[in-house]
Design an enzyme around this catalytic site. Structure first.
Site, PDB file in Angstrom:
ATOM      1  N   ILE A 269       0.826  -1.217   0.000  1.00  0.00           N
ATOM      2  CA  ILE A 269       0.000   0.000   0.000  1.00  0.00           C
ATOM      3  C   ILE A 269       0.859   1.265   0.000  1.00  0.00           C
ATOM      4  CG2 ILE A 269      -0.372   0.226   2.519  1.00  0.00           C
ATOM      5  CD1 ILE A 269      -2.946   0.734  -0.345  1.00  0.00           C
TER       6      ILE A 269
ATOM      7  N   SER B 203      11.954   0.993   6.797  1.00  0.00           N
ATOM      8  CA  SER B 203      11.400  -0.335   6.552  1.00  0.00           C
ATOM      9  C   SER B 203      12.531  -1.361   6.699  1.00  0.00           C
ATOM     10  CB  SER B 203      10.797  -0.387   5.138  1.00  0.00           C
ATOM     11  OG  SER B 203       9.821  -1.384   5.044  1.00  0.00           O
TER      12      SER B 203
ATOM     13  N   LYS C  32      -5.277   1.752   7.898  1.00  0.00           N
ATOM     14  CA  LYS C  32      -6.313   0.931   8.505  1.00  0.00           C
ATOM     15  C   LYS C  32      -5.819  -0.513   8.585  1.00  0.00           C
ATOM     16  CE  LYS C  32      -7.879  -1.832   6.127  1.00  0.00           C
ATOM     17  NZ  LYS C  32      -7.516  -3.004   5.231  1.00  0.00           N
TER      18      LYS C  32
ATOM     19  N   ASP D 134      -9.511  -7.920   7.345  1.00  0.00           N
ATOM     20  CA  ASP D 134      -8.621  -6.900   6.775  1.00  0.00           C
ATOM     21  C   ASP D 134      -9.343  -6.162   5.636  1.00  0.00           C
ATOM     22  OD1 ASP D 134      -5.750  -5.698   6.506  1.00  0.00           O
ATOM     23  OD2 ASP D 134      -6.345  -6.304   4.489  1.00  0.00           O
TER      24      ASP D 134
HETATM   25  P1  NAP Z   1       2.582  -5.575   3.046  1.00  0.00           P
HETATM   26  O1  NAP Z   1       2.677  -5.508   1.554  1.00  0.00           O
HETATM   27  O2  NAP Z   1       2.821  -6.856   3.728  1.00  0.00           O
HETATM   28  O3  NAP Z   1       3.583  -4.475   3.580  1.00  0.00           O
HETATM   29  C1  NAP Z   1       3.842  -4.263   4.920  1.00  0.00           C
HETATM   30  C2  NAP Z   1       5.286  -3.792   5.062  1.00  0.00           C
HETATM   31  O4  NAP Z   1       5.515  -3.528   6.431  1.00  0.00           O
HETATM   32  C3  NAP Z   1       6.305  -4.825   4.625  1.00  0.00           C
HETATM   33  O5  NAP Z   1       6.744  -4.534   3.323  1.00  0.00           O
HETATM   34  C4  NAP Z   1       7.416  -4.721   5.650  1.00  0.00           C
HETATM   35  O6  NAP Z   1       8.558  -4.068   5.136  1.00  0.00           O
HETATM   36  C5  NAP Z   1       6.869  -3.753   6.678  1.00  0.00           C
HETATM   37  N1  NAP Z   1       7.078  -4.245   8.025  1.00  0.00           N
HETATM   38  C6  NAP Z   1       6.811  -5.448   8.536  1.00  0.00           C
HETATM   39  N2  NAP Z   1       7.133  -5.471   9.824  1.00  0.00           N
HETATM   40  C7  NAP Z   1       7.628  -4.262  10.112  1.00  0.00           C
HETATM   41  C8  NAP Z   1       8.153  -3.676  11.283  1.00  0.00           C
HETATM   42  N3  NAP Z   1       8.224  -4.345  12.418  1.00  0.00           N
HETATM   43  N4  NAP Z   1       8.547  -2.375  11.215  1.00  0.00           N
HETATM   44  C9  NAP Z   1       8.464  -1.677  10.076  1.00  0.00           C
HETATM   45  N5  NAP Z   1       7.979  -2.202   8.935  1.00  0.00           N
HETATM   46  C10 NAP Z   1       7.582  -3.473   8.968  1.00  0.00           C
HETATM   47  O7  NAP Z   1       1.161  -5.057   3.537  1.00  0.00           O
HETATM   48  P2  NAP Z   1       0.226  -3.959   2.871  1.00  0.00           P
HETATM   49  O8  NAP Z   1      -0.735  -4.612   1.957  1.00  0.00           O
HETATM   50  O9  NAP Z   1       1.004  -2.814   2.372  1.00  0.00           O
HETATM   51  O10 NAP Z   1      -0.635  -3.575   4.155  1.00  0.00           O
HETATM   52  C11 NAP Z   1      -0.107  -2.793   5.198  1.00  0.00           C
HETATM   53  C12 NAP Z   1      -1.265  -2.119   5.904  1.00  0.00           C
HETATM   54  O11 NAP Z   1      -1.968  -1.313   4.950  1.00  0.00           O
HETATM   55  C13 NAP Z   1      -2.286  -3.103   6.472  1.00  0.00           C
HETATM   56  O12 NAP Z   1      -2.786  -2.631   7.691  1.00  0.00           O
HETATM   57  C14 NAP Z   1      -3.392  -3.126   5.423  1.00  0.00           C
HETATM   58  O13 NAP Z   1      -4.663  -3.414   5.977  1.00  0.00           O
HETATM   59  C15 NAP Z   1      -3.323  -1.696   4.924  1.00  0.00           C
HETATM   60  N6  NAP Z   1      -3.866  -1.527   3.575  1.00  0.00           N
HETATM   61  C16 NAP Z   1      -3.500  -2.374   2.562  1.00  0.00           C
HETATM   62  C17 NAP Z   1      -4.073  -2.222   1.301  1.00  0.00           C
HETATM   63  C18 NAP Z   1      -3.699  -3.092   0.117  1.00  0.00           C
HETATM   64  O14 NAP Z   1      -4.361  -2.993  -0.925  1.00  0.00           O
HETATM   65  N7  NAP Z   1      -2.660  -3.908   0.192  1.00  0.00           N
HETATM   66  C19 NAP Z   1      -5.011  -1.221   1.080  1.00  0.00           C
HETATM   67  C20 NAP Z   1      -5.302  -0.337   2.119  1.00  0.00           C
HETATM   68  C21 NAP Z   1      -4.732  -0.526   3.352  1.00  0.00           C
HETATM   69  P3  NAP Z   1       9.820  -4.746   4.419  1.00  0.00           P
HETATM   70  O15 NAP Z   1       9.375  -4.930   2.997  1.00  0.00           O
HETATM   71  O16 NAP Z   1      10.867  -3.704   4.552  1.00  0.00           O
HETATM   72  O17 NAP Z   1      10.110  -6.023   5.132  1.00  0.00           O
END
Ligand code: NAP
Length: 306
Positions: free
Chosen positions: A13, A35, A89, A167
């Site tokens: 995101i 990150s 969120k 989620d």
């Molecule tokens: P994601 O692709 O798994 O990304 C999360 C990132 O957080 C990972 O790339 C990781 O970074 C980082 N991370 C993990 N543990 C961490 C820590 N302890 N400290 C700092 N960074 C850390 O997940 P995402 O889809 O972007 O979702 C993240 C949030 O956004 C969730 O709450 C989700 O509900 C929300 N969201 C997602 C979407 C969507 O379409 N995907 C839409 C709206 C909202 P590294 O790559 O550096 O390991």
């Protein structure tokens, strides 16, 4: 003056929405990313939020885009350092931690914004206005998508605090709490794969305080057509908000809507809050998820493999 901002947690995101919107915004200057493994070209990069906040050029605000299980500690650290915080969120893994963050924001005189991006979908405010002038007879929420397509490799989403199908489901609840009268859960069923700590599906029967039924079905096993719809029957016609709130029809007639701008809307709001010295933390969508865990029966279903 643009607000200097850093992103924490550079995943899907952050890459897809936060970076392009921040780079196009006159209100913000994206100066840093923190990150563990990922980096962004064109700004300072750090492994941790602590390193980012200790740098000479530390940002004034942070957007926390990591998984919800690790967001509290980062938000607390940032606010104690006097930084404004934008929470992706869901705003946290529990209600109590979000309430604690609200108090910390107040004590440190900084802005805390619990963002709900689906509330900024094009059709939501028009739907809200239309419904406010009518009496609701029933509502149905259908949020069904293919987890393998939308969340590949996201281990955190299946762990405790990752919320599983909530989620995406919490996006539906963020819209429902915006456009419908107050409601609460009467009964529900959560389906947990035998090998996972979070549900893959939820069937929820809510009711408004006036006794109007609101049925919600969330399912991550949907292949083919993906469904993110809310349908409301009223004394003055039928409303259908579809495609996550981006399309609206009244009695089958598509309504003209502004173009999609969910994350621009969120950052406009965040800038407004920072400049006004205010916070905006609405926990109602998260409370409904917590209620679903409290009030639902639990079913074990087939193990889920990626
Ligand atoms: P994601 O692709 O798994 O990304 C999360 C990132 O957080 C990972 O790339 C990781 O970074 C980082 N991370 C993990 N543990 C961490 C820590 N302890 N400290 C700092 N960074 C850390 O997940 P995402 O889809 O972007 O979702 C993240 C949030 O956004 C969730 O709450 C989700 O509900 C929300 N969201 C997602 C979407 C969507 O379409 N995907 C839409 C709206 C909202 P590294 O790559 O550096 O390991």
């Amino acid at each position: 003056m643009a607000i200097r901002i850093g992103i924490v947690g550079f995943g899907k995101i952050a890459h897809d929405q936060h970076v392009p919107v921040l780079r196009a915004s006159p209100d913000f200057e994206l100066v840093a990313v923190a990150s563990p493994n990922s980096i962004l070209d064109g700004c300072a990069n750090f492994k941790t939020i602590e390193q980012m906040l200790a740098s000479d050029d530390a940002p004034e605000a942070v957007s926390l885009c990591q998984p919800p299980q690790v967001r509290f500690a980062a938000a607390q650290t940032a606010m104690k350092a006097g930084k404004h915080v934008f929470l992706e969120k869901p705003p946290g893994a529990t209600l109590s931690e979000v309430e604690a963050l609200t108090r910390i924001a107040r004590d440190h005189g900084v802005t805390l914004f619990a963002s709900w991006h689906s509330r900024y979908a094009s059709g939501v405010e028009t739907a809200r206005s239309w419904l406010q002038e009518r009496t609701i007879r029933s509502a149905e929420i259908e949020w069904k998508e293919d987890v393998r397509h939308w969340h590949p490799g996201q281990a955190w989403i299946w762990e405790a605090g990752g919320m599983g199908v909530f989620d995406p489901g919490i996006n539906a609840l963020s819209i429902a709490t915006r456009i419908l009268p107050d409601f609460y859960l009467k009964q529900g069923a959560l389906s947990f794969p035998a090998n996972r700590a979070a549900p893959i599906a939820a069937d929820l029967d809510f009711v408004t305080v006036d006794g109007v039924a609101i049925r919600a079905e969330f399912d991550w096993r949907q292949t083919g057509l993906q469904t993110w719809d809310i349908r409301v029957d009223t004394d003055g016609g039928k409303l259908a908000l579809s495609k996550g709130g981006s399309e609206l029809a009244i009695d089958g007639v598509a309504q003209p809507l502004p173009p999609e701008a969910e994350y621009r809307g969120l950052y406009d709001r965040f800038a407004e809050l920072v400049r006004a010295g205010e916070s905006d933390v609405d926990v109602r969508p998260l409370r409904h998820v917590a209620d679903a865990y409290l009030r639902s029966e639990r079913k074990q279903v087939e193990a889920f493999e990626d």
